[in-house]
Scaffold this motif. Structure first.
Motif, PDB file in Angstrom:
ATOM      1  N   ALA A 133       4.392  24.898  -0.135  1.00  0.00           N
ATOM      2  CA  ALA A 133       5.249  23.786   0.287  1.00  0.00           C
ATOM      3  C   ALA A 133       6.242  24.229   1.349  1.00  0.00           C
ATOM      4  O   ALA A 133       6.475  23.519   2.341  1.00  0.00           O
ATOM      5  CB  ALA A 133       5.980  23.212  -0.920  1.00  0.00           C
ATOM      6  N   ALA A 134       6.832  25.413   1.151  1.00  0.00           N
ATOM      7  CA  ALA A 134       7.822  25.903   2.112  1.00  0.00           C
ATOM      8  C   ALA A 134       7.177  26.122   3.479  1.00  0.00           C
ATOM      9  O   ALA A 134       7.731  25.733   4.521  1.00  0.00           O
ATOM     10  CB  ALA A 134       8.452  27.192   1.595  1.00  0.00           C
ATOM     11  N   ARG A 135       6.005  26.735   3.508  1.00  0.00           N
ATOM     12  CA  ARG A 135       5.336  27.009   4.785  1.00  0.00           C
ATOM     13  C   ARG A 135       4.821  25.736   5.453  1.00  0.00           C
ATOM     14  O   ARG A 135       4.717  25.666   6.684  1.00  0.00           O
ATOM     15  CB  ARG A 135       4.208  28.006   4.570  1.00  0.00           C
ATOM     16  N   ALA A 136       4.501  24.725   4.644  1.00  0.00           N
ATOM     17  CA  ALA A 136       4.032  23.456   5.200  1.00  0.00           C
ATOM     18  C   ALA A 136       5.185  22.553   5.606  1.00  0.00           C
ATOM     19  O   ALA A 136       4.954  21.513   6.250  1.00  0.00           O
ATOM     20  CB  ALA A 136       3.140  22.737   4.194  1.00  0.00           C
ATOM     21  N   GLY A 137       6.407  22.927   5.209  1.00  0.00           N
ATOM     22  CA  GLY A 137       7.570  22.121   5.550  1.00  0.00           C
ATOM     23  C   GLY A 137       7.662  20.818   4.781  1.00  0.00           C
ATOM     24  O   GLY A 137       8.162  19.810   5.298  1.00  0.00           O
ATOM     25  N   VAL A 138       7.192  20.828   3.521  1.00  0.00           N
ATOM     26  CA  VAL A 138       7.187  19.628   2.685  1.00  0.00           C
ATOM     27  C   VAL A 138       7.978  19.913   1.410  1.00  0.00           C
ATOM     28  O   VAL A 138       7.908  21.009   0.855  1.00  0.00           O
ATOM     29  CB  VAL A 138       5.743  19.207   2.329  1.00  0.00           C
ATOM     30  N   ARG A 139       8.724  18.913   0.939  1.00  0.00           N
ATOM     31  CA  ARG A 139       9.432  19.065  -0.329  1.00  0.00           C
ATOM     32  C   ARG A 139       8.441  19.283  -1.472  1.00  0.00           C
ATOM     33  O   ARG A 139       7.322  18.778  -1.442  1.00  0.00           O
ATOM     34  CB  ARG A 139      10.268  17.821  -0.638  1.00  0.00           C
ATOM     35  N   LEU A 140       8.908  19.998  -2.496  1.00  0.00           N
ATOM     36  CA  LEU A 140       8.099  20.242  -3.685  1.00  0.00           C
ATOM     37  C   LEU A 140       8.878  19.820  -4.915  1.00  0.00           C
ATOM     38  O   LEU A 140      10.027  20.233  -5.105  1.00  0.00           O
ATOM     39  CB  LEU A 140       7.729  21.724  -3.802  1.00  0.00           C
ATOM     40  N   LYS A 141       8.243  18.984  -5.738  1.00  0.00           N
ATOM     41  CA  LYS A 141       8.811  18.625  -7.037  1.00  0.00           C
ATOM     42  C   LYS A 141       7.966  19.287  -8.118  1.00  0.00           C
ATOM     43  O   LYS A 141       6.739  19.132  -8.127  1.00  0.00           O
ATOM     44  CB  LYS A 141       8.837  17.114  -7.232  1.00  0.00           C
ATOM     45  N   MET A 142       8.622  19.986  -9.033  1.00  0.00           N
ATOM     46  CA  MET A 142       7.932  20.723 -10.080  1.00  0.00           C
ATOM     47  C   MET A 142       8.281  20.126 -11.441  1.00  0.00           C
ATOM     48  O   MET A 142       9.432  20.180 -11.880  1.00  0.00           O
ATOM     49  CB  MET A 142       8.323  22.210 -10.044  1.00  0.00           C
ATOM     50  N   ASP A 149      -3.029  30.886   2.665  1.00  0.00           N
ATOM     51  CA  ASP A 149      -3.119  30.484   4.076  1.00  0.00           C
ATOM     52  C   ASP A 149      -3.982  29.228   4.224  1.00  0.00           C
ATOM     53  O   ASP A 149      -3.620  28.296   4.962  1.00  0.00           O
ATOM     54  CB  ASP A 149      -3.707  31.613   4.919  1.00  0.00           C
ATOM     55  N   GLU A 150      -5.118  29.197   3.537  1.00  0.00           N
ATOM     56  CA  GLU A 150      -5.979  28.023   3.605  1.00  0.00           C
ATOM     57  C   GLU A 150      -5.309  26.810   2.959  1.00  0.00           C
ATOM     58  O   GLU A 150      -5.486  25.675   3.412  1.00  0.00           O
ATOM     59  CB  GLU A 150      -7.321  28.307   2.922  1.00  0.00           C
ATOM     60  N   ALA A 151      -4.543  27.051   1.902  1.00  0.00           N
ATOM     61  CA  ALA A 151      -3.828  25.954   1.244  1.00  0.00           C
ATOM     62  C   ALA A 151      -2.795  25.344   2.177  1.00  0.00           C
ATOM     63  O   ALA A 151      -2.607  24.121   2.207  1.00  0.00           O
ATOM     64  CB  ALA A 151      -3.173  26.448  -0.041  1.00  0.00           C
ATOM     65  N   VAL A 152      -2.096  26.185   2.952  1.00  0.00           N
ATOM     66  CA  VAL A 152      -1.106  25.687   3.907  1.00  0.00           C
ATOM     67  C   VAL A 152      -1.788  24.845   4.973  1.00  0.00           C
ATOM     68  O   VAL A 152      -1.307  23.764   5.346  1.00  0.00           O
ATOM     69  CB  VAL A 152      -0.333  26.860   4.536  1.00  0.00           C
ATOM     70  N   ALA A 153      -2.930  25.304   5.458  1.00  0.00           N
ATOM     71  CA  ALA A 153      -3.680  24.530   6.452  1.00  0.00           C
ATOM     72  C   ALA A 153      -4.137  23.201   5.855  1.00  0.00           C
ATOM     73  O   ALA A 153      -4.064  22.148   6.516  1.00  0.00           O
ATOM     74  CB  ALA A 153      -4.867  25.342   6.952  1.00  0.00           C
ATOM     75  N   VAL A 175      -0.268   3.334  -1.473  1.00  0.00           N
ATOM     76  CA  VAL A 175       0.716   3.873  -0.525  1.00  0.00           C
ATOM     77  C   VAL A 175       1.822   4.556  -1.323  1.00  0.00           C
ATOM     78  O   VAL A 175       2.666   3.884  -1.917  1.00  0.00           O
ATOM     79  CB  VAL A 175       1.312   2.764   0.367  1.00  0.00           C
ATOM     80  N   PRO A 176       1.836   5.875  -1.372  1.00  0.00           N
ATOM     81  CA  PRO A 176       2.889   6.572  -2.117  1.00  0.00           C
ATOM     82  C   PRO A 176       4.241   6.404  -1.427  1.00  0.00           C
ATOM     83  O   PRO A 176       4.320   6.388  -0.194  1.00  0.00           O
ATOM     84  CB  PRO A 176       2.433   8.035  -2.097  1.00  0.00           C
ATOM     85  N   CYS A 177       5.283   6.260  -2.229  1.00  0.00           N
ATOM     86  CA  CYS A 177       6.612   6.076  -1.631  1.00  0.00           C
ATOM     87  C   CYS A 177       7.420   7.371  -1.623  1.00  0.00           C
ATOM     88  O   CYS A 177       8.583   7.369  -1.213  1.00  0.00           O
ATOM     89  CB  CYS A 177       7.380   4.972  -2.352  1.00  0.00           C
ATOM     90  N   GLY A 178       6.818   8.463  -2.049  1.00  0.00           N
ATOM     91  CA  GLY A 178       7.496   9.759  -1.990  1.00  0.00           C
ATOM     92  C   GLY A 178       6.912  10.619  -0.881  1.00  0.00           C
ATOM     93  O   GLY A 178       5.753  10.445  -0.497  1.00  0.00           O
ATOM     94  N   ASP A 179       7.713  11.516  -0.367  1.00  0.00           N
ATOM     95  CA  ASP A 179       7.240  12.433   0.674  1.00  0.00           C
ATOM     96  C   ASP A 179       7.386  13.855   0.152  1.00  0.00           C
ATOM     97  O   ASP A 179       8.246  14.616   0.586  1.00  0.00           O
ATOM     98  CB  ASP A 179       8.035  12.233   1.970  1.00  0.00           C
ATOM     99  N   TYR A 180       6.549  14.191  -0.826  1.00  0.00           N
ATOM    100  CA  TYR A 180       6.657  15.496  -1.476  1.00  0.00           C
ATOM    101  C   TYR A 180       5.304  15.912  -2.017  1.00  0.00           C
ATOM    102  O   TYR A 180       4.400  15.095  -2.204  1.00  0.00           O
ATOM    103  CB  TYR A 180       7.683  15.448  -2.619  1.00  0.00           C
ATOM    104  N   PHE A 181       5.166  17.197  -2.273  1.00  0.00           N
ATOM    105  CA  PHE A 181       4.050  17.722  -3.028  1.00  0.00           C
ATOM    106  C   PHE A 181       4.475  17.820  -4.493  1.00  0.00           C
ATOM    107  O   PHE A 181       5.659  18.019  -4.797  1.00  0.00           O
ATOM    108  CB  PHE A 181       3.630  19.094  -2.521  1.00  0.00           C
TER     109      PHE A 181
END
Length: 378
Positions: free
Chosen positions: A194-203, A299-303, A169-175
């Motif tokens: 990440a932006a189009r999916a509405g998810v935070r991104l950590k790089m 587009d497929e990645a966002v889906a 169970v991951p405790c982060g909510d990010y890509f």
């Protein structure tokens, strides 16, 4: 078996920070020692190993500010290897092609794993001039640009089973994006997905000097413009476990012929799914719909990003254990070593028994064929 592993000197074995080839050399070396072989590692002096270490530079050359040109250091290392070459049954090189002219007297016991891209014009000329030395690829896709050469097999990378713990169970909510900031790795695409999916991104990524302008002019402005993006910088192995394990998914939106992509199996070890563009080795590593999604466009990645929660993390970890362990990788390399002329001519050599699953590697592999069986038992 007495085996020499000859590593690049750019990073230590294992690397302190970024470094795929040296990390794999370290994992292979330690597993061969664990299996009872006598291994000598030619590497930088700050390497850590249970094998005999022959220090060939004071420290990892990338981290030494006094080093401006790495080639002389590798030539000096090759001199050390040549002085001791008669001690070994196998000389396993991981430095591309620098050793070819110097190692001709020992060609019956030399194996070279090619870790980089092979679609560069100069390499076509080089390998056309040297078609005989035995080679191992790290994916079948890596071979496609090559002229006919002496392929002994494909050995997919592997990790020690316990190096990256499974996180149910991951405790982060990010890509997560992990690797290098360079155009071919697709950091711009990761930000867009990440932006189009509405998810935070950590790089978590390093920036080489060659890519500094790309960072300054392209990626840094994108990071600044997207409040959901956090740039962490280069991370070490201890940080990697939490970084990957707590992510909702790893984004791997490459746009180049990736020879393998170690970060994909690192994510799988944590139970983290991978969303990857279908270039290079991706389709050999990711089982679509099981360990991640292989896509052909942003587009497929966002889906896929919106469906990634449907994948079972336990099944992802299980697929890692089936296909990508260091134990399997070492077993496959031992099978390749046994095909070298020096070992075929020395039946009295005390070697581990060959499992039945490895029989296929003994069969000659047509050098021009692109449909090559991976040595992996998967």
């Amino acid at each position: 078996m007495k085996i020499a592993q000859i590593a690049p000197l750019a990073e230590s074995c294992p690397p302190r920070l970024y470094g795929g080839t040296e990390r794999i050399v370290s994992y292979l070396t330690e597993e061969l020692v664990r299996q009872g072989h006598e291994v000598t590692l030619f590497a930088s002096g700050d390497s850590i190993t249970s094998a005999e270490l022959v220090p060939c530079s004071k420290m990892a050359l990338r981290l030494d500010p006094a080093v401006k040109d790495m080639t002389p250091h590798h030539v000096m290392m090759l001199d050390q290897v040549a002085r001791r070459a008669d001690e070994f049954d196998v000389l396993h090189f991981h430095i591309d092609h620098l050793h070819y002219p110097l190692m001709r007297p020992y060609r019956d016991r030399i194996l070279t794993t090619l870790h980089g891209r092979l679609d560069l014009p100069d390499l076509l000329q080089f390998y056309s001039a040297f078609p005989e030395p035995p080679l191992v690829s790290i994916s079948n896709a890596q071979r496609r640009p090559m002229p006919p050469v002496n392929w002994l097999g494909t050995v997919l990378h592997g990790l020690p089973e316990n190096v990256l713990p499974y996180r149910h169970v991951p405790c982060g909510d990010y890509f997560a994006f992990l690797g290098r900031i360079s155009p071919e790795k697709g950091p711009d695409k990761a930000i867009e997905i990440a932006a189009r999916a509405g998810v935070r991104l950590k790089m978590a990524a390093k920036i080489d000097a060659a890519d500094q302008r790309y960072w300054d002019q392209v990626i840094a402005p994108m990071v600044a413009a997207h409040p959901n993006v956090e740039f962490i910088g280069e991370i070490n192995e201890f940080q990697k476990a939490d970084f990957l394990g707590n992510a909702r998914a790893l984004l791997f939106p490459i746009c180049w012929p990736e020879p393998f992509g170690l970060v994909m199996i690192e994510a799988m070890a944590c139970g983290t799914p991978v969303i990857a563009l279908a270039h290079g080795s991706v389709e050999e590593v990711i089982d679509h719909g099981v360990s991640g999604f292989v896509v052909s466009s942003v587009d497929e990645a966002v889906a896929a990003a919106k469906s990634v929660g449907t994948l079972e993390r336990q099944a992802i970890r299980a697929r890692f254990e089936q296909r990508f362990t260091a134990e399997r990788m070492a077993r496959d390399y031992l099978a390749a070593y046994r095909r070298l002329p020096a070992l075929q001519q020395a039946p009295q050599l005390d070697m581990l028994a060959i499992p039945a699953s490895e029989d296929a590697i003994r069969m000659p592999i047509p050098s021009a064929s692109l449909e090559v069986r991976a040595v992996s038992a998967a």
